[in-house]
Design an enzyme around this catalytic site. Structure first.
Site, short mmCIF file in Angstrom:
data_model
loop_
_atom_site.label_atom_id
_atom_site.label_comp_id
_atom_site.label_asym_id
_atom_site.label_seq_id
_atom_site.Cartn_x
_atom_site.Cartn_y
_atom_site.Cartn_z
N CYS A 38 28.47 4.37 41.59
CA CYS A 38 29.48 3.52 40.93
C CYS A 38 30.91 4.00 41.19
O CYS A 38 31.85 3.25 40.98
CB CYS A 38 29.22 3.47 39.42
SG CYS A 38 27.55 2.99 39.00
N HIS A 47 35.57 1.42 35.44
CA HIS A 47 34.20 1.03 35.79
C HIS A 47 33.56 0.33 34.59
O HIS A 47 33.67 0.79 33.45
CB HIS A 47 33.41 2.29 36.17
CG HIS A 47 31.95 2.05 36.39
ND1 HIS A 47 31.47 0.96 37.10
CD2 HIS A 47 30.85 2.76 36.00
CE1 HIS A 47 30.15 1.02 37.13
NE2 HIS A 47 29.74 2.09 36.46
N ASN A 69 26.76 -4.34 34.80
CA ASN A 69 27.24 -3.23 35.64
C ASN A 69 26.85 -3.51 37.09
O ASN A 69 25.68 -3.44 37.44
CB ASN A 69 26.61 -1.93 35.14
CG ASN A 69 27.01 -0.72 35.96
OD1 ASN A 69 27.61 -0.84 37.02
ND2 ASN A 69 26.67 0.46 35.46
O1 UT7 Z 1 27.12 3.27 36.04
C1 UT7 Z 1 26.52 4.15 35.17
C2 UT7 Z 1 25.23 3.58 34.72
N1 UT7 Z 1 24.67 4.00 33.50
C3 UT7 Z 1 25.27 3.96 32.28
O2 UT7 Z 1 26.40 3.66 32.13
C4 UT7 Z 1 24.39 4.25 31.09
C5 UT7 Z 1 25.15 4.81 29.93
N2 UT7 Z 1 24.33 4.77 28.73
C6 UT7 Z 1 24.25 3.65 27.98
O3 UT7 Z 1 24.92 2.69 28.24
C7 UT7 Z 1 23.35 3.69 26.76
O4 UT7 Z 1 22.80 4.98 26.62
C8 UT7 Z 1 22.21 2.64 26.86
C9 UT7 Z 1 22.78 1.24 26.68
C10 UT7 Z 1 21.47 2.73 28.17
C11 UT7 Z 1 21.19 2.86 25.74
O5 UT7 Z 1 21.84 2.80 24.48
P1 UT7 Z 1 21.51 3.90 23.38
O6 UT7 Z 1 22.28 3.55 22.20
O7 UT7 Z 1 21.78 5.24 24.02
O8 UT7 Z 1 19.98 3.65 23.11
P2 UT7 Z 1 18.75 4.68 23.25
O9 UT7 Z 1 18.49 4.98 24.68
O10 UT7 Z 1 18.99 5.81 22.30
O11 UT7 Z 1 17.57 3.79 22.70
C12 UT7 Z 1 17.52 3.38 21.35
C13 UT7 Z 1 16.30 2.54 21.13
C14 UT7 Z 1 15.03 3.17 21.67
O12 UT7 Z 1 13.99 2.87 20.79
P3 UT7 Z 1 13.48 3.93 19.69
O13 UT7 Z 1 13.02 5.12 20.50
O14 UT7 Z 1 14.68 4.24 18.84
O15 UT7 Z 1 12.40 3.21 18.98
C15 UT7 Z 1 14.79 2.45 22.97
O16 UT7 Z 1 13.44 2.42 23.32
O17 UT7 Z 1 16.44 1.30 21.83
C16 UT7 Z 1 15.28 1.07 22.64
N3 UT7 Z 1 15.69 0.29 23.80
C17 UT7 Z 1 15.73 -1.05 23.78
N4 UT7 Z 1 15.47 -1.96 22.82
C18 UT7 Z 1 15.64 -3.26 23.12
C19 UT7 Z 1 16.06 0.74 25.01
N5 UT7 Z 1 16.37 -0.31 25.80
C20 UT7 Z 1 16.17 -1.43 25.06
C21 UT7 Z 1 16.33 -2.80 25.31
N6 UT7 Z 1 16.06 -3.67 24.32
N7 UT7 Z 1 16.77 -3.28 26.50
#
Ligand code: UT7
Length: 320
Positions: free
Chosen positions: A111, A247, A277
């Site tokens: 990215c 970004h 993204n």
């Molecule tokens: O160019 C760089 C590319 N990458 C990034 O920029 C990623 C940066 N990180 C992020 O944007 C965030 O960490 C995410 C959006 C990917 C995730 O958000 P989060 O607030 O960190 O969520 P999490 O990973 O802590 O997940 C929370 C919950 C989990 O469930 P449990 O374990 O609490 O029951 C996940 O399984 O959300 C669940 N989850 C979803 N639920 C519905 C993960 N993805 C999804 C989804 N829909 N798509």
């Protein structure tokens, strides 16, 4: 001499995939995606590849710059999703455009690739080696997504952005780049597993894997740090910056960066809601939209900044 952006262009595929459509394919919801990322929909390439999108963005950038393809000395194409391992996407773009006088190669910085491309072109222009460069950020991430992994696939989209840079007295003030290869595993994609005729394994393509929280924490700390470094080394006050073109990975990341920089959100434009993204393409797509909307005035100071797999990060300070 410095490299000034004299034209911009972008291209997004027509096919819109909404959060609701994804919710029909996997266990997710519009509410979850919007509230965690700011994304409402993304574009997905159907019958075109990375090079096809890059050429469309490049043609628009050349047209807006009033530059003929033959005038280009250099084509740098930043991508993680080139159509072929070789030849490079940059060489394919060169052939289609007829940019017969340009050296062309790809940049692999995920990215952050567009910033790395801009900084590299700047170094060539400052040295006097080249005068006119085309820098493209393009990705077709839909082809390296595991579409059953809701933790990654909902975040990304396909698209391309480009800029033409030419040697002028004023333009780019400074750029900084950084890498930390020890953090590679937090955001990675295997290109091809190590199968061959002798070890009995069949080569398989990999899919994007990510530790989302680790990337989030890295971004909100590293991007403000590198913007401060950029401005300190340029002796420019942060309050004199008109726009921060960041970004587009997550709306919450960019809100947090703005807060850490003590800058109002009006100076941090975003389009992640519409495109998700698009990796190397987010910064040049947003730059092109702002440019075409007439947001930039001559003399405006603009910071571009990004982060990505590698891990990599970088920022550039432009005088429009
Ligand atoms: O160019 C760089 C590319 N990458 C990034 O920029 C990623 C940066 N990180 C992020 O944007 C965030 O960490 C995410 C959006 C990917 C995730 O958000 P989060 O607030 O960190 O969520 P999490 O990973 O802590 O997940 C929370 C919950 C989990 O469930 P449990 O374990 O609490 O029951 C996940 O399984 O959300 C669940 N989850 C979803 N639920 C519905 C993960 N993805 C999804 C989804 N829909 N798509």
């Amino acid at each position: 001499m410095t490299g000034k952006i004299i034209g911009t262009g972008s291209y997004l595929p027509d096919r819109i995939v909404t959060n609701d459509e994804l919710a029909g394919m996997m266990e997710t919801s519009d509410e979850w995606i919007r509230s965690r990322t700011g994304i409402a929909e993304r574009r997905i390439a159907l019958d075109e590849g990375t090079t096809g999108m890059a050429v469309k963005a490049a043609r628009r950038a050349l047209e807006s710059a009033g530059v003929e393809a033959e005038e280009l000395d250099l084509i740098l194409l930043a991508t993680s999703t080139q159509d072929h391992l070789f030849p490079s996407g940059a060489c394919e773009v060169q052939a289609t455009l007829g940019a017969v006088n340009a050296a062309a190669y790809d940049i692999s910085a995920a990215c952050t690739g567009f910033i790395f491309g801009l900084a590299s072109a700047q170094a060539f222009i400052r040295s006097g080696m080249y005068r006119t460069a085309l820098i493209i950020g393009v990705d077709c991430l839909s082809k390296i997504m595991d579409w059953s992994d809701r933790g990654t696939c909902v975040l990304f989209g396909d698209g391309a952005g480009a800029a033409v840079v030419r040697a002028e007295d004023r333009g780019m003030i400074h750029a900084v780049m950084g890498s930390d290869g020890t953090k590679g595993p937090v955001l990675s994609c295997v290109a091809r597993s190590e199968g061959n005729a002798f070890n009995g394994r069949t080569p398989e393509l990999g899919y994007t894997q990510m530790d989302g929280q680790a990337v989030f924490k890295f971004a909100v700390k590293k991007v403000p740090e590198c913007i401060h470094q950029l401005l300190d080394e340029s002796s420019v006050d942060i309050d004199d910056i008109d726009y921060f073109v960041l970004h587009q990975a997550n709306q919450r990341i960019n809100e947090s960066i703005a807060k850490r920089l003590k800058q109002p959100l009006e100076k941090v434009p975003m389009n992640i809601e519409r495109y998700g993204n698009t990796s190397a393409a987010t910064i040049p797509i947003l730059l092109d939209e702002l440019n075409r909307d007439g947001k930039f005035q001559p003399g405006d100071k603009i910071v571009l900044a990004g982060f990505g797999a590698g891990l990599t990060w970088g920022a550039a300070l432009l005088e429009w």
